[in-house]
Design an enzyme around this catalytic site. Structure first.
Site, PDB file in Angstrom:
ATOM      1  N   TYR A  32       0.836  -1.205   0.000  1.00  9.75           N
ATOM      2  CA  TYR A  32       0.000   0.000   0.000  1.00  9.75           C
ATOM      3  C   TYR A  32       0.866   1.248   0.000  1.00  9.75           C
ATOM      4  CZ  TYR A  32       0.948   1.200   4.896  1.00  9.75           C
ATOM      5  OH  TYR A  32       1.569   1.585   6.059  1.00  9.75           O
ATOM      6  N   LYS A 149       6.674  -2.119   2.277  1.00  8.45           N
ATOM      7  CA  LYS A 149       5.487  -1.455   2.812  1.00  8.45           C
ATOM      8  C   LYS A 149       4.272  -2.373   2.668  1.00  8.45           C
ATOM      9  CE  LYS A 149       3.354   3.148   3.015  1.00  8.45           C
ATOM     10  NZ  LYS A 149       3.779   3.451   4.398  1.00  8.45           N
ATOM     11  N   LEU A 206      11.553   1.329   6.911  1.00  8.31           N
ATOM     12  CA  LEU A 206      10.918   1.666   5.646  1.00  8.31           C
ATOM     13  C   LEU A 206      11.628   2.857   5.005  1.00  8.31           C
ATOM     14  CD1 LEU A 206       8.327   0.944   3.934  1.00  8.31           C
ATOM     15  CD2 LEU A 206       7.303   2.955   5.000  1.00  8.31           C
TER      16      LEU A 206
END
Length: 285
Positions: A32, A149, A206
């Site tokens: 996402y 992610k 991330l």
């Protein structure tokens, strides 16, 4: 009711339906992105889609959408939802199989879902209007592929809840060596002696888009030195400034960590300079 997108169709969000056998529902098997949009102007669109496509490749979901296809979808969604201050949520799961089985199925069509939600106005570089955050810290107990992610966010949710339950706004994570990695939903920066420092990218964190843009903006448009290196928990506590960054927060100043005051306890001058530069260039990417 806001308008969403699901598998080629725009429809009211409360009418969007997926199969209970969708692997995104059963396994969190998907990728996402969340892209901010202010008055119809997307922030960091290119890097967001680059990261989505990389994530889809890493988990072997075949969806060959171009940047222009994604841009058209984002712009249409924003327009259908009033072009205000919106977060655009993009979600691709592997799709619905005919059974529950761990291995990647063949011949399954990915599920593409998107919707918008209201977000605050774009942050401004003004200490008097900026929100000061307070955070907790804890050892990171999630999986070891945090650079993806994934929609499987239970570990992040549990860490965020840990800080939330303690009355804090976020939870900063560290590894077994007491090295800061990221927060449950943000990247982390510290300022020490005028130098901006953030952990280097690896599987523990991330590659945040606000992180990417901020580093580039500071290097191109300011004289503030930026270093990517390991940050210890002790350095976090003793920093002159601490920031957490995300697409929804941009650069959020932190004044309390585990109840300890950071620096003078006030929002810092380096934050002001960084947010000023970021605000001037947020639509360049």
């Amino acid at each position: 009711m806001s308008i969403a997108y699901l598998n080629g169709e725009f429809l009211p969000l409360d009418q969007a339906r997926i199969s209970p056998l969708d692997r995104g529902f059963l396994f969190g098997d998907g990728i996402y992105e969340v892209i901010p949009s202010y008055g119809g102007k997307l922030v960091g669109f290119g890097p967001h889609i680059d990261r989505m496509q990389e994530g889809l490749g890493l988990i072997e979901i075949g969806l060959n959408w171009s940047h222009e296809q994604w841009r058209t979808l984002c712009e249409q969604l924003c327009e259908k939802n009033g072009n205000g201050n919106l977060g655009v949520y993009l979600h691709v799961s592997r799709g619905a199989d005919t059974k529950r089985f761990h291995a990647y199925p063949e011949g399954v069509t990915p599920t593409v879902f998107a919707f918008t939600f209201e977000i605050p106005a774009a942050p401004v570089a003004d200490k008097s209007k900026a929100r000061a955050y307070k955070v907790s810290t804890t050892e990171d107990l999630r999986w070891r592929r945090c650079n993806i992610k994934s929609t499987a966010l239970l570990g992040n949710v549990m860490h965020f809840q840990q800080g939330h339950a303690a009355g804090n706004n976020e939870t900063i994570l560290y590894n077994a060596r007491k090295e800061v990695t990221e927060a449950s939903a943000c990247n982390v920066f510290i300022v020490k002696g005028g130098e901006v420092i953030t952990p280097p990218l690896d599987n523990q964190l991330l590659p945040g888009i606000t992180r990417l843009i901020l580093i580039d903006v500071l290097k191109k448009y300011t004289k503030i030195p930026v270093v990517e290196r390991t940050i210890t928990l002790d350095e976090l506590y003793n920093a002159d400034e601490v920031w957490i960054t995300s697409s929804s927060k941009e650069i959020a100043p932190v004044t309390l960590v585990d109840g300890k005051t950071i620096g003078t306890g006030d929002i810092g001058d380096t934050w002001l300079a960084a947010e000023t530069a970021f605000a001037e260039h947020r639509y360049d990417y």
